[in-house]
Design a protein around this motif. Sequence first.
Motif, mmCIF file in Angstrom:
data_model
loop_
_atom_site.group_PDB
_atom_site.id
_atom_site.type_symbol
_atom_site.label_atom_id
_atom_site.label_comp_id
_atom_site.label_asym_id
_atom_site.label_seq_id
_atom_site.Cartn_x
_atom_site.Cartn_y
_atom_site.Cartn_z
ATOM 1 N N SER A 234 0.834 -1.201 0.000
ATOM 2 C CA SER A 234 0.000 0.000 0.000
ATOM 3 C C SER A 234 0.867 1.248 0.000
ATOM 4 O O SER A 234 0.543 2.250 -0.658
ATOM 5 N N GLY A 235 1.987 1.197 0.730
ATOM 6 C CA GLY A 235 2.927 2.308 0.707
ATOM 7 C C GLY A 235 3.502 2.536 -0.678
ATOM 8 O O GLY A 235 3.671 3.689 -1.118
ATOM 9 N N MET A 236 3.801 1.459 -1.366
ATOM 10 C CA MET A 236 4.286 1.589 -2.737
ATOM 11 C C MET A 236 3.204 2.168 -3.647
ATOM 12 O O MET A 236 3.462 3.066 -4.462
ATOM 13 N N ARG A 237 1.991 1.664 -3.482
ATOM 14 C CA ARG A 237 0.915 2.051 -4.401
ATOM 15 C C ARG A 237 0.539 3.529 -4.264
ATOM 16 O O ARG A 237 0.242 4.200 -5.259
ATOM 17 N N ILE A 238 0.557 4.089 -3.059
ATOM 18 C CA ILE A 238 0.135 5.474 -2.890
ATOM 19 C C ILE A 238 1.055 6.427 -3.648
ATOM 20 O O ILE A 238 0.609 7.467 -4.140
#
Length: 571
Positions: A234-238
């Motif tokens: 999720s950190g990567m995706r944001i």
Amino acid sequence: MKDKKLRSAEWFGRTGKDGFIYRSWMKNQGIPAHEFKGKPVIGICNTWSELTPCNAHFRELAESVKHGIYEAGGFPVEFPVMSLGETLIKPTAMLYRNLVSMDAEESIRANPLDGVVLLCGCDKTTPALIMGACSVDIPTIVVSGGAMLTGKYQGRDIATSDVWRFSEAERAGRMSEDEMNIAEACMSRSRGHCAVMGTASTMAVMAEALGLTLPDNAAIPAADSRRKVLAHLSGMRIVDMVKEDLKLSDVLTRQAFDNAIVTNAAIGGSTNFIIHLLAIAGRIGVELSIDDFNTSALGIPLLANLQPSGKYFMEDLYYAGGIPAVMKELDKFLYRDTITVNGKPMADNYKTAECYNRDVIASVETPFNKLAGISVLKGNICEHGAVIKPSAATPGLMKHAGRAVVFENIDDYKSRLDDPDLDIDETCVMVLKNVGPKGYPGMPEVGNMNIPKKLLEKGVHDMVRLSDGRMSGTGFGTVVLHVSPEASAGGTIAVLKDGDMISLDVFKGTLNVDLSDTEIAERKKQLTAPTDWATRGYVYLYQQHVEQAHLGADLDFLKGGSGSEIHKDSH
């Protein structure tokens, strides 16, 4: 990809005095200069608190999010907002949901953030953070904390719903205090929120069904290492969401709300789902009414065999395939092309899902219960609506008429409930007034009133109960909730008296008292305005501005998104 200037550049990209101040004071944390040069700044909105046991592991989860942000080329900054611990906070966490949403909104808008990750888990932290983020509308992704592992007691599985059973067993003399103490230690044996499909898990499912999370967010147990993996991803995706300028308003379409309503019906989600989804819709500017919860979920059966409507627990749901497997079963009822935070249509998030246990996730053709969802009732008791959860109710009480036994407020209820002289039997309808948004204040989870002790001793386990308050998502029974208008706002519930005949028909969607309009109007003339409302602080603000339950119980001046405009400089 949309070519858009980073919002954080209004702070860190400046020259002269202002740029000096913005960067220099941040550098006292040991941040090198290159971190301020064109990297998306991602806020991690953290509801960690040791007073919120459900979220007590969020410091660790935030580290996984940070690793993902760094890997994708972003610059993470973690910040706190007020946290709400359902089990501890008085008088009720719901009183402060709107306050937390304001905290989140202003923290996001006032700071140099290009995107935000919302870390939420306990019941009210999820809707509060989503509501606040909606009012700013920058790229946002939700990471839930996950449910705790299933409790183990005397060779059987237990979880939060058993609290209600244990309580009644102790009151009836079937369970000792020592046994209660042992069960207490056995139930909450790992990090995470309630292990059943209570409000916390319902909110996690809501976020996933709306498209605000990566697939599998809702069901991964808090103690499972895959929860950290999801946080990392999720950190990567944001970071990519910022580059794509994929905002909440792009994801939260009317069709996304319908998907959430359908999915909630199939999982037997909490009645609190209605009040929170309505509030979120009001913040993002989507037209949604309480009546839509009947029409959008019409014909949707119960597929998830989870407590309190079924047998199993959130841990079992994950092992059986999670929410993607449930949504795959619901494919023909869903808007398949709604965009989600991973940039893909919703159908792509579940098309490869598999169900690994049909005793946990049923098919649409052979559901666990044909009655599902949350039924909205109308009638002269609840002109603007009331709600009931059919899958958690007793079938024989779904159509029922009985004599009202009325409690004027929570103190009256507590003082008289176990009075052996209380004039009540199992055919009666218990009515609790003045526990609505304004009246309590905050609309506490007291709607699933205890059965009077003298009836428990007769073996009575359920009765029709009616209030303007709410019920824990872990609760069950034939309980009518969210009566609107509430008693403190002059609703008909305020004038109900002992002996009035009340008729409930869930199949027809009606709730009425056998009184003429003239009699109701005459009784209302005798009502007097409440005299015990707050005179200062947030509670004063809340009571003056909170809307009724059928509108989501938000503050009236917070409706509608106001955008991400940066406040005026102070330097």
